[in-house]
Design an enzyme around this catalytic site. Structure first.
Site, mmCIF file in Angstrom:
data_model
loop_
_atom_site.group_PDB
_atom_site.id
_atom_site.type_symbol
_atom_site.label_atom_id
_atom_site.label_comp_id
_atom_site.label_asym_id
_atom_site.label_seq_id
_atom_site.Cartn_x
_atom_site.Cartn_y
_atom_site.Cartn_z
ATOM 1 N N HIS A 178 0.815 -1.228 0.000
ATOM 2 C CA HIS A 178 0.000 0.000 0.000
ATOM 3 C C HIS A 178 0.846 1.274 0.000
ATOM 4 C CE1 HIS A 178 -3.695 -2.206 0.399
ATOM 5 N NE2 HIS A 178 -3.314 -2.784 1.529
ATOM 6 N N ASP A 236 -2.380 -10.470 -2.499
ATOM 7 C CA ASP A 236 -3.015 -10.051 -1.241
ATOM 8 C C ASP A 236 -4.502 -9.771 -1.508
ATOM 9 O OD1 ASP A 236 -2.065 -8.701 1.617
ATOM 10 O OD2 ASP A 236 -3.779 -7.632 0.758
ATOM 11 N N HIS A 239 -6.122 -7.264 -0.599
ATOM 12 C CA HIS A 239 -6.320 -5.844 -0.888
ATOM 13 C C HIS A 239 -5.546 -5.423 -2.140
ATOM 14 C CE1 HIS A 239 -6.756 -6.308 3.559
ATOM 15 N NE2 HIS A 239 -7.823 -5.562 3.349
ATOM 16 N N ASP A 266 -4.526 -13.015 3.414
ATOM 17 C CA ASP A 266 -5.784 -12.476 3.956
ATOM 18 C C ASP A 266 -6.963 -12.810 3.042
ATOM 19 O OD1 ASP A 266 -4.601 -10.709 2.166
ATOM 20 O OD2 ASP A 266 -4.653 -8.971 3.499
ATOM 21 N N TYR A 308 -4.147 -12.142 8.490
ATOM 22 C CA TYR A 308 -4.387 -11.711 9.879
ATOM 23 C C TYR A 308 -5.056 -12.774 10.738
ATOM 24 C CZ TYR A 308 -3.101 -7.621 7.339
ATOM 25 O OH TYR A 308 -2.400 -6.765 6.528
HETATM 26 C C1 SP5 Z 1 -1.098 -5.195 3.946
HETATM 27 C C2 SP5 Z 1 -2.570 -5.217 4.203
HETATM 28 O O1 SP5 Z 1 -3.195 -6.275 4.119
HETATM 29 N N1 SP5 Z 1 -3.140 -4.065 4.588
HETATM 30 C C3 SP5 Z 1 -4.527 -3.997 4.833
HETATM 31 C C4 SP5 Z 1 -4.964 -2.709 5.400
HETATM 32 C C5 SP5 Z 1 -6.451 -2.722 5.650
HETATM 33 N N2 SP5 Z 1 -6.829 -1.807 6.668
HETATM 34 C C6 SP5 Z 1 -8.213 -1.520 6.729
HETATM 35 C C7 SP5 Z 1 -8.925 -2.448 7.666
HETATM 36 C C8 SP5 Z 1 -10.402 -2.184 7.675
HETATM 37 C C9 SP5 Z 1 -11.030 -3.309 8.412
HETATM 38 N N3 SP5 Z 1 -12.443 -3.370 8.289
HETATM 39 C C10 SP5 Z 1 -12.873 -4.470 9.094
HETATM 40 C C11 SP5 Z 1 -14.179 -5.049 8.714
HETATM 41 C C12 SP5 Z 1 -14.419 -6.238 9.606
HETATM 42 N N4 SP5 Z 1 -15.670 -6.838 9.337
HETATM 43 ZN ZN ZN Z 2 -4.149 -7.211 2.599
#
Ligand code: SP5
Ligand code: ZN
Length: 349
Positions: free
Chosen positions: A164, A200, A202, A289, A328
Site C-alpha cells: 500500500h 493479497d 487488498h 488475507d 491476519y
Molecule cells: C497489507 C494489508 O493487508 N493491509 C490492509 C490494510 C487494511 N486496513 C483496513 C482495515 C479495515 C477493516 N475493516 C474491518 C471489517 C471487519 N468486518
Molecule cells: Zn491485505
C-alpha cells in the site's frame, strides 16, 4: 527453499486502529511474523537466514526521499512535540483541500507532516517503525539477491508489509514498499522486464502507483473489488497503466465470498499476463488475507487452495521472489504461507 527474515520486525508494534468509528487492537502484530517463522521452522525444508543491509539507495529508487526522511524522524518529532501514544495524524491532505490553490508544501508541525505523508489513520508510527520498515526492505532485497544469484525461488518474510506504500505515501499498515523495492532492484540488476503478481486480498495501490507509467514492470493484481474493499479508490479493472506504461497494469477485482474455483480462474488469467510479459524473474506480493477465516476480509478460500496457488504460480516459468504482505488469521497464517511455498517448490520441480 531459502527464507529471509529479520528479528528487527519486532520493534514495530502498532497498538490500535480505528475502523469505521471503532477503536480496535491493531491486527498487524509481531505475532504474525512469529507464526510464519514457526511454521517454516517446523517443516525442515526451509533454509533460514538474516538480511544483508543494502543502504537507502535501492529504496530511493522507488520512494520520494522526503518520505524516507520523514519516516526516519517522525517518532522523535512526535515525542519532542509532547504527544502521547502512537504517531497518527488527525487530518490528511485530501486533494480537494487545496483545489485551485496550487500544491501545498510540506508543513512544519509533526501532526501536519503525518497528514502530508499518509492517506489514512490506521498506520501508526512508533519508536521502532522506521528500523523495522528498513529491515523489511533489506529482507526483500536479500531474497531478490538470492534469486539473482540463481535460486529458483526465495521467500522474504517481510514485516511490516509494503504494497500500500506509494512513491510519496505510507498507509495500509505499510511504510516502505518491499515488493516494489525488490522489483526495481531486479530490473536494474538484470536489465530485464519484471512482473509483480499481487495476491493479497487488498489492491496494492502503492505498487500500482509506483509502476503505473513503466513499460518494463508489469503489475497484475487479484483482489477484493474496491467497490467494497479497502483501499476503495484504486484497483478497478479499467486501470490499465498510463503513458509508456499503458497496458502494463492489470486488475482482477473479485466479488465477496469468492471461493477456490473463481479465485483460481482469476489467478490463471493473471498468470497468462505474467507469461506473455517476459523476463526471467517475477515478484509475488503474497497476502493470505484471502483465507476464509481472515478477520478483515471476505473471500472464502480453503487452506488447501494455497498449495495449488503456489504450484500454478511456479509453473508460470519465472524465478520467484515471494514477498510477504497481509494475512491476519493467526491460527492459520503460518500454515497457509507454508502451504503456498511448498506448492511453489513442487511447481518449480
Ligand atoms: C497489507 C494489508 O493487508 N493491509 C490492509 C490494510 C487494511 N486496513 C483496513 C482495515 C479495515 C477493516 N475493516 C474491518 C471489517 C471487519 N468486518
Ligand atoms: Zn491485505
Amino acid at each position: 527453499m531459502r527464507v529471509v527474515h529479520s528479528p528487527i520486525h519486532g520493534l514495530h508494534v502498532p497498538r490500535t486502529e480505528v475502523w469505521t468509528g471503532r477503536l480496535v487492537p491493531h491486527v498487524e502484530t509481531p505475532e504474525r511474523a512469529e507464526r510464519i517463522l514457526a511454521a517454516l521452522e517446523e517443516d525442515g525444508s526451509f533454509e533460514l537466514r538474516e538480511p544483508t543491509p543494502h543502504g537507502v539507495e535501492p529504496i530511493e529508487a522507488v520512494h520520494d526521499p522526503g518520505l524516507i526522511a520523514f519516516l526516519e524522524e517522525a517518532w522523535e518529532a512526535w515525542e519532542a512535540a509532547g504527544e502521547e501514544g502512537e504517531a497518527v495524524p488527525d487530518t490528511v491532505l485530501h486533494p480537494g483541500l487545496r483545489a485551485g490553490m496550487g500544491e501545498g508544501r510540506e508543513p512544519s508541525s509533526i501532526v501536519a507532516r503525518l497528514g502530508y505523508w499518509t492517506f489514512e489513520t490506521m498506520t501508526p508510527v512508533g519508536a521502532g517503525t522506521y528500523r523495522a520498515a528498513r529491515a523489511a526492505a533489506d529482507v526483500a532485497l536479500t531474497a531478490a539477491d538470492l534469486v539473482l544469484g540463481g535460486e529458483p525461488a526465495a521467500y522474504a518474510l517481510c514485516r511490516p508489509p509494503g504494497h500500500h506504500a506509494a512513491r510519496s505515501l505510507f498507509g495500509g499498515y505499510c511504510y516502505l514498499n518491499n515488493a516494489a523495492v525488490a522489483a526495481e532492484h531486479v530490473v536494474r540488476r538484470t536489465g530485464e522486464p519484471v512482473a509483480v503478481l499481487d495476491l493479497d486480498y487488498h489492491h496494492g495501490n502503492g505498487t500500482q502507483q509506483i509502476f503505473y507509467e513503466r513499460p518494463d514492470v508489469l503489475y497484475v493484481s487479484v483482489h477484493g473489488d474496491p467497490a467494497r474493499a479497502y483501499p476503495y479508490f484504486t484497483g478497478f479493472d479499467e486501470e490499465t497503466g498510463a503513458g509508456a506504461g499503458a497496458g502494463t497494469t492489470v486488475n482482477l477485482p473479485l466479488a465477496p465470498g469468492c471461493g477456490d474455483p473463481a479465485y483460481l480462474e482469476a489467478l490463471d488469467r493473471a498468470l497468462e499476463r505474467v507469461r506473455s510479459f517476459g523476463g526471467s524473474v517475477a515478484v509475488v506480493s503474497l497476502g493470505v488475507d484471502t483465507y476464509r477465516e481472515d478477520p478483515i476480509c471476505d473471500f472464502a478460500l480453503s487452506a488447501e487452495v494455497y498449495e495449488e496457488m503456489g504450484r500454478r504460480v511456479a509453473a508460470a516459468g519465472r524465478r520467484l521472489v515471494v514477498v510477504q504482505e497481509g494475512g491476519y488469521h493467526l491460527p492459520t497464517l503460518g500454515t497457509n504461507v507454508r502451504r503456498w511455498l511448498l506448492g511453489a517448490a513442487a511447481g518449480l520441480g
